[in-house]
Design a protein around this motif. Structure first.
Motif, PDB file in Angstrom:
ATOM      1  N   ARG A  18       0.707  -1.122   0.520  1.00 47.29           N
ATOM      2  CA  ARG A  18       0.105   0.038  -0.094  1.00 47.29           C
ATOM      3  C   ARG A  18       0.504   1.602   0.209  1.00 47.29           C
ATOM      4  O   ARG A  18       0.620   3.025  -1.077  1.00 47.29           O
ATOM      5  CB  ARG A  18      -0.620  -0.416   1.138  1.00 47.29           C
ATOM      6  CG  ARG A  18      -2.111  -0.854   0.949  1.00 47.29           C
ATOM      7  CD  ARG A  18      -3.117  -0.345   1.676  1.00 47.29           C
ATOM      8  NE  ARG A  18      -2.908  -0.497   3.529  1.00 47.29           N
ATOM      9  CZ  ARG A  18      -2.831  -2.281   3.602  1.00 47.29           C
ATOM     10  NH1 ARG A  18      -3.962  -3.258   3.590  1.00 47.29           N
ATOM     11  NH2 ARG A  18      -2.776  -2.283   5.565  1.00 47.29           N
ATOM     12  N   PRO A  28       4.441   2.791  -3.903  1.00 46.84           N
ATOM     13  CA  PRO A  28       3.800   3.087  -5.408  1.00 46.84           C
ATOM     14  C   PRO A  28       4.243   4.345  -5.406  1.00 46.84           C
ATOM     15  O   PRO A  28       4.271   4.436  -6.137  1.00 46.84           O
ATOM     16  CB  PRO A  28       3.055   2.809  -5.998  1.00 46.84           C
ATOM     17  CG  PRO A  28       2.338   1.269  -4.847  1.00 46.84           C
ATOM     18  CD  PRO A  28       3.063   1.204  -3.630  1.00 46.84           C
ATOM     19  N   ASP A  29       4.315   4.706  -3.579  1.00 44.65           N
ATOM     20  CA  ASP A  29       4.014   6.586  -3.282  1.00 44.65           C
ATOM     21  C   ASP A  29       5.237   6.219  -3.416  1.00 44.65           C
ATOM     22  O   ASP A  29       5.423   7.957  -3.417  1.00 44.65           O
ATOM     23  CB  ASP A  29       3.146   7.102  -2.987  1.00 44.65           C
ATOM     24  CG  ASP A  29       1.565   7.042  -3.739  1.00 44.65           C
ATOM     25  OD1 ASP A  29       1.229   7.216  -4.562  1.00 44.65           O
ATOM     26  OD2 ASP A  29       0.918   6.297  -2.766  1.00 44.65           O
ATOM     27  N   SER A  46       9.087   7.446  -7.815  1.00 44.23           N
ATOM     28  CA  SER A  46       8.353   6.803  -7.219  1.00 44.23           C
ATOM     29  C   SER A  46       7.433   5.952  -8.225  1.00 44.23           C
ATOM     30  O   SER A  46       7.536   6.169  -9.915  1.00 44.23           O
ATOM     31  CB  SER A  46       7.454   7.366  -6.525  1.00 44.23           C
ATOM     32  OG  SER A  46       6.048   8.275  -7.346  1.00 44.23           O
ATOM     33  N   GLY A  47       7.208   4.527  -7.655  1.00 42.61           N
ATOM     34  CA  GLY A  47       6.769   3.751  -8.816  1.00 42.61           C
ATOM     35  C   GLY A  47       5.564   4.634  -9.831  1.00 42.61           C
ATOM     36  O   GLY A  47       5.890   4.523 -10.934  1.00 42.61           O
ATOM     37  N   ARG A  48       5.246   5.287  -8.912  1.00 45.61           N
ATOM     38  CA  ARG A  48       3.257   5.606  -9.894  1.00 45.61           C
ATOM     39  C   ARG A  48       4.054   6.794 -10.548  1.00 45.61           C
ATOM     40  O   ARG A  48       3.174   6.835 -11.517  1.00 45.61           O
ATOM     41  CB  ARG A  48       2.411   6.224  -9.185  1.00 45.61           C
ATOM     42  CG  ARG A  48       1.807   5.526  -7.900  1.00 45.61           C
ATOM     43  CD  ARG A  48       0.020   5.907  -7.154  1.00 45.61           C
ATOM     44  NE  ARG A  48      -0.051   5.118  -6.073  1.00 45.61           N
ATOM     45  CZ  ARG A  48      -0.447   3.644  -5.684  1.00 45.61           C
ATOM     46  NH1 ARG A  48      -1.065   3.593  -7.134  1.00 45.61           N
ATOM     47  NH2 ARG A  48      -0.860   3.374  -5.204  1.00 45.61           N
ATOM     48  N   GLU A  49       5.438   7.302 -10.751  1.00 42.74           N
ATOM     49  CA  GLU A  49       5.764   7.932 -11.822  1.00 42.74           C
ATOM     50  C   GLU A  49       6.785   7.555 -12.505  1.00 42.74           C
ATOM     51  O   GLU A  49       6.953   8.163 -13.957  1.00 42.74           O
ATOM     52  CB  GLU A  49       6.621   8.972 -10.762  1.00 42.74           C
ATOM     53  CG  GLU A  49       5.719  10.132  -9.743  1.00 42.74           C
ATOM     54  CD  GLU A  49       6.392  11.124  -8.619  1.00 42.74           C
ATOM     55  OE1 GLU A  49       6.154  12.066  -8.369  1.00 42.74           O
ATOM     56  OE2 GLU A  49       7.811  10.542  -8.112  1.00 42.74           O
ATOM     57  N   SER A  65       8.492   5.317 -15.294  1.00 42.12           N
ATOM     58  CA  SER A  65       8.157   4.376 -16.487  1.00 42.12           C
ATOM     59  C   SER A  65       8.814   3.678 -17.018  1.00 42.12           C
ATOM     60  O   SER A  65      10.522   3.796 -17.254  1.00 42.12           O
ATOM     61  CB  SER A  65       7.807   5.801 -17.533  1.00 42.12           C
ATOM     62  OG  SER A  65       6.195   5.964 -17.422  1.00 42.12           O
ATOM     63  N   GLY A 109       3.966  -0.294  -9.341  1.00 39.12           N
ATOM     64  CA  GLY A 109       2.913   0.821 -10.395  1.00 39.12           C
ATOM     65  C   GLY A 109       3.173   1.445 -11.119  1.00 39.12           C
ATOM     66  O   GLY A 109       3.498   2.591 -12.053  1.00 39.12           O
ATOM     67  N   VAL A 110       4.782   1.011 -11.700  1.00 40.23           N
ATOM     68  CA  VAL A 110       5.413   1.622 -13.165  1.00 40.23           C
ATOM     69  C   VAL A 110       4.281   0.875 -14.064  1.00 40.23           C
ATOM     70  O   VAL A 110       3.551   0.135 -14.586  1.00 40.23           O
ATOM     71  CB  VAL A 110       6.935   0.872 -12.617  1.00 40.23           C
ATOM     72  CG1 VAL A 110       7.712   1.226 -14.059  1.00 40.23           C
ATOM     73  CG2 VAL A 110       7.870   1.073 -11.690  1.00 40.23           C
ATOM     74  N   ARG A 111       4.501   2.354 -15.078  1.00 39.05           N
ATOM     75  CA  ARG A 111       3.938   1.960 -15.876  1.00 39.05           C
ATOM     76  C   ARG A 111       5.074   1.320 -17.389  1.00 39.05           C
ATOM     77  O   ARG A 111       5.802   2.235 -17.835  1.00 39.05           O
ATOM     78  CB  ARG A 111       3.838   3.349 -16.475  1.00 39.05           C
ATOM     79  CG  ARG A 111       3.071   3.872 -17.648  1.00 39.05           C
ATOM     80  CD  ARG A 111       1.911   4.914 -18.427  1.00 39.05           C
ATOM     81  NE  ARG A 111       3.268   6.121 -18.407  1.00 39.05           N
ATOM     82  CZ  ARG A 111       3.290   6.457 -19.705  1.00 39.05           C
ATOM     83  NH1 ARG A 111       2.416   5.101 -20.859  1.00 39.05           N
ATOM     84  NH2 ARG A 111       4.136   7.409 -20.097  1.00 39.05           N
TER      85      ARG A 111
END
Length: 481
Positions: A133, A136-137, A185-188, A190, A225-227
């Protein structure tokens, strides 16, 4: 080993909340502690992979790290007791684990420390979910480029006064890089599966791009959460502001590092043209073997500074001057040259092609429609112009309807596009001596055909313009139709 320690003391209210179901002796020690440790070198842990509280328990922990925490134990002293105190410590365990990962070197080995979702036991699964949880941030990953800007949709509570005309999308500025570069972060982040050279070029296109060596298909990438950006999507991003102002040499540097083994993904690859346009897809573009200025013809000619073998593999054509002359765009430009906005530019382009191709008179009869400037400044089809010093120019009357070609062009090139140096001769083989089938637009052709003996060859002058003298040339009469 790399370590991370977390310590804390419970307030009286927290003791009342978390220790309500615990023995009295535990309430007398209102402290908690969490310690994580991971080996500095890859390899198995030298201790059992279980939760230590602080001695080894029977609670499995399938993570490549050692956990020692002050979990409350059940009466069997082998398992962690359920309750609010355990819930509190699971959250602290997850926070300490994330802090440990932040302190480790930012190498692909971090991915091995990202937990999968499924655990070997209930406590293991709960710890994993709590960690996932948070991860990813958390800025853990090195990047070659800045992360994308954060776009937030504010709520009514975010504004002191609601403005119905206000924009409901707020874009926050991108933060500055740290001393050792971008950390995202993982969400940011690619990730693109490619070589280091390719990623270096794409860094200015793809935000939050991970460097080479970070496996795009590692399961931890999805957990963080890596794109994952596929090659076809990279090609789609080559548009707008991302490529504004890129010169043809930059495009060639991109073609140098793109993998050529996936032509389907590269089908929409942008290509800079010699006339300044940027088109999608190499298929149908032309790479000239001889550098010429052919922009007025409207052809899709690749800029010479961007020409690359990859484009040929993706459907571009290596075009010789003769091949360009056969292109439908060239033929259409010649046919429409009399109505062109800049007929002189079209003429220069076509004449340069004819010169480079080494055409001779009569090889391409359709070129006689090319609009050329006569010596009087007027436009004529090439087939209605005479060479200024040609044998025919001094023979015809002034009102014959022919112009004189501009002498600034080479005479060989002019005759190749149909400018007359003598009578234009029509040659046709296997002629049918049938008045209905044999029609070459020649003067009195029907009378001539009636007088001919059976023949399979038809040499004749295209027309018989009025002459200024009674003779064709010192060597004899003109060929009769």
């Amino acid at each position: 080993m790399a370590r991370r320690l977390g310590l804390g003391e419970f307030s009286p209210d927290e003791v009342a909340a978390y220790f309500a179901d615990r023995p009295t002796e535990e309430r007398a020690r209102p402290y908690w502690s969490v310690r994580w440790a991971v080996p500095e070198q890859e390899g198995p842990l030298p201790v059992p992979q279980v939760v230590h509280a602080p001695t080894p328990s029977d609670e499995p922990l399938d993570l490549p790290a050692l956990l020692i925490a002050s979990f409350p134990m059940a009466t069997d002293r082998r398992h962690v007791a359920k309750g609010p105190l355990t819930d509190f410590l699971i959250a602290r365990v997850a926070e300490a684990y994330v802090l440990l990962l932040e302190e480790l070197p930012r190498t692909p080995r971090l991915l091995e420390l990202v937990p999968a979702l499924m655990g070997k036991g209930e406590l293991d699964a709960r710890i994993r979910r709590a960690i996932l949880r948070l991860l990813p941030d958390v800025p853990l990953l090195p990047a070659l480029s800045a992360p994308p800007p954060v776009v937030q949709s504010p709520s009514f509570e975010d504004a002191a006064l609601y403005d119905p005309d206000a924009a409901w999308q707020v874009e926050h500025p991108v933060r500055e890089p740290s001393d050792d570069g971008w950390v995202v972060s993982g969400r940011e982040a690619s990730v693109v599966n490619g070589s280091g050279e390719l990623l270096a070029v794409l860094a200015s296109i793809v935000p939050g791009l991970l460097p080479a060596g970070w496996p795009a298909r590692h399961p931890a990438m999805a957990s963080l959460g890596v794109r994952r950006v596929e090659l076809a999507e990279v090609v789609d991003q080559l548009s707008g502001e991302a490529i504004e102002g890129r010169d043809p040499a930059w495009w060639r540097s991109l073609y140098d590092v793109l993998p050529a083994d996936d032509p389907e993904a590269l089908g929409a690859l942008p290509v800079p043209l010699a006339d300044g346009r940027l088109v999608r897809g190499p298929r149908g573009t032309l790479i000239l073997t001889t550098p010429l200025d052919l922009a007025p013809l409207g052809l899709r000619i690749v800029h010479p500074d961007a020409a690359h073998p990859l484009l040929l593999r993706l459907g571009a054509f290596e075009a010789t001057p003769r091949a360009v002359l056969d292109d439908p765009h060239t033929k259409n430009a010649v046919a429409q040259s009399m109505d062109s906005d800049d007929p002189d530019a079209v003429a220069r382009a076509v004449l340069s092609l004819v010169d480079a191709a080494g055409l001779t008179a009569g090889e391409e009869p359709w070129l006689s429609e090319l609009a050329l400037r006569g010596s009087d400044g007027s436009l004529y089809p090439a087939g209605e112009l005479l060479l200024a010093e040609g044998a025919l120019a001094g023979l015809l009357a002034d009102d014959a309807g022919f112009g004189t070609a501009d002498s600034s062009y080479d005479s060989r090139v002019l005759t190749a596009v149909g400018v007359l140096d003598g009578f234009a001769v029509v040659n046709d083989a296997d002629v049918l001596l049938d008045l209905d089938s044999c029609d070459h637009d020649l003067d009195e052709e029907d009378l001539w055909l009636e007088s001919l003996p059976p023949s399979t060859c038809l040499p004749s002058c295209r027309s018989s313009p009025p002459s200024a003298t009674s003779s064709w040339s010192p060597t004899g009469p003109p060929p009769s139709p």
